[in-house]
Design a protein around this motif. Structure first.
Motif, PDB file in Angstrom:
ATOM      1  N   LEU A 136      68.414  80.638  38.380  1.00  0.00           N
ATOM      2  CA  LEU A 136      67.658  81.683  39.316  1.00  0.00           C
ATOM      3  C   LEU A 136      66.433  80.743  39.555  1.00  0.00           C
ATOM      4  O   LEU A 136      65.934  80.992  40.871  1.00  0.00           O
ATOM      5  CB  LEU A 136      67.364  82.811  38.555  1.00  0.00           C
ATOM      6  N   TRP A 154      66.709  78.190  42.097  1.00  0.00           N
ATOM      7  CA  TRP A 154      67.448  78.559  43.368  1.00  0.00           C
ATOM      8  C   TRP A 154      66.142  79.266  44.237  1.00  0.00           C
ATOM      9  O   TRP A 154      65.943  78.960  45.352  1.00  0.00           O
ATOM     10  CB  TRP A 154      68.462  79.866  43.101  1.00  0.00           C
ATOM     11  N   TRP A 155      65.159  79.986  43.429  1.00  0.00           N
ATOM     12  CA  TRP A 155      64.135  80.561  43.993  1.00  0.00           C
ATOM     13  C   TRP A 155      63.155  79.463  44.435  1.00  0.00           C
ATOM     14  O   TRP A 155      62.204  79.479  45.603  1.00  0.00           O
ATOM     15  CB  TRP A 155      63.651  81.594  43.307  1.00  0.00           C
TER      16      TRP A 155
END
Length: 387
Positions: free
Chosen positions: A192, A195-196
């Motif tokens: 995550l 990804w961010w």
């Protein structure tokens, strides 16, 4: 000259000349290193030395680390459900065959654990030699799942042999489950975060890297997970394998990094491990009555059961590549020797079967490496004729 001086010179000469001997004999380098280690150990040029043992063990852990770098979790997750189902069927068939064989010949429960072991350490060395072919890619994926299962079973069996089926075993299982849960949460969290904030991965391992930051971070992850394994009293190989998985999964932009790490390992640390394996086998044990026969039976059974189970991938790979996949899993050298040693120390197997498993592990590496080489030559000639 002192014994340690002779040891260092011998190791250096084996590392230097093994590739040349292998090329001359048209054999893979790994079995040559094992054979030379065994022969030179027998005549006294190699001996039991703490530093030699330590570097060899580190070489084994580094081999597991390199094996992990061949697996990208993102690609594994994208693996078609049909392949994943067949991978599970493959593993179930291995254990079913092992249980049936052990019961039929009254071999004891420990054989049920030893015979289906899978280690992708040597599959990584095959990838170094033959490249990332379709059968090797699938072999790494299926083997990775199989190795995780093998190491989990190895960890639980190790605890059971050392402390029995009591509180010690329960604590080990709880520690293992807690660690697996933690690793799952960590992987998901990093997925995550990257990804961010995709620039985080590049900041940790920049493209222009004069400080060798990629190697530093890789080694940091490697030692951190080894430390976690030591703290939790779990199998170190498991931590090394998971550390390797981090590299291609979260730092895909560093395409050359796995090869960079592998070049160092296969050029220095890993050959010392294979030489040590050879030197640890006492050639006088070959005189034990029935040893070679037992080792041969174990070798044949372990290879045949994998070839039979690998037929589940016949549709995806074709016959020749299916055979290659089955053969690639028929060399669980490291885990087999570790587990056999553990079983012998706990008096679960006798001296005959202990040496038989050690010898079978060597038979498997040498014979399977040669057969894979021959099958690939046959495959190449067949492809050339079809052009």
């Amino acid at each position: 000259m002192s014994d340690n001086t002779v040891l260092i010179i011998t190791l250096s000469l084996i590392i230097i000349f093994s590739p040349f001997i292998a090329k001359f004999l048209r054999l893979p380098t790994t079995p040559i290193e094992i054979i030379l280690g065994s022969l030179l150990g027998y005549v006294g040029f190699l001996h039991d030395e703490h530093l030699f043992n330590l570097v060899a063990e580190f070489g084994f852990l580094y081999l597991m680390f390199i094996a992990g770098t061949e697996i990208n979790l993102k690609n594994v997750v994208k693996t078609p459900a049909s392949i994943m189902k067949k991978a599970l069927i493959y593993l179930v068939l291995l254990y079913a065959f092992s249980i049936a064989f052990s019961i039929q010949f009254d071999l004891g429960k420990i054989f049920m654990v030893l015979l289906p072991l899978i280690s992708v350490g040597l599959v990584a060395s095959l990838a170094k030699e033959y490249g990332k072919t379709p059968w090797l890619s699938l072999s790494m994926t299926v083997g990775g799942i199989g190795e995780v299962a093998s190491i989990v079973i190895l960890t639980i069996t190790s605890a059971a042999l050392k402390s029995g089926f009591g509180l010690g075993l329960f604590q080990t299982i709880m520690a293992l489950l807690a660690f697996l849960l933690f690793m799952f949460i960590l992987f998901r969290s990093m997925q995550l975060i990257f990804w961010w904030f995709p620039k985080v991965a590049i900041a940790l391992m920049p493209h222009e890297d004069k400080a060798e930051q990629d190697i530093r971070l890789s080694m940091g992850i490697f030692f951190l997970l080894l430390g976690a394994m030591l703290f939790l009293h779990l199998e170190l190989a498991f931590g090394a394998f998971l550390a390797g998985i981090f590299i291609p999964t979260f730092f895909e932009h560093k395409h050359e990094l796995p090869e960079k790490l592998a070049s160092f390992g296969f050029g220095f640390l890993i050959p010392i491990f294979f030489i040590h394996i050879g030197s640890s086998f006492n050639l006088d044990a070959l005189l034990i009555n029935g040893l070679i026969k037992e080792a041969f039976i174990i070798t044949v059974v372990m290879i045949v059961m994998r070839l039979f189970a690998s037929l589940v991938f016949l549709k995806e790979l074709g016959l020749v590549d299916t055979v290659l996949l089955g053969l690639s899993h028929s060399m669980p050298l490291t885990l087999l020797i570790a587990m056999a040693t553990l079983a012998y120390t706990a008096n679960s197997i006798d001296k005959l079967h202990y040496y038989a498993f050690i010898l079978a592990a060597l038979f498997q590496v040498i014979s399977v490496m040669i057969v894979i080489k021959l099958v690939n030559i046959y495959k190449s000639k067949k492809e050339q004729r079809s052009l």
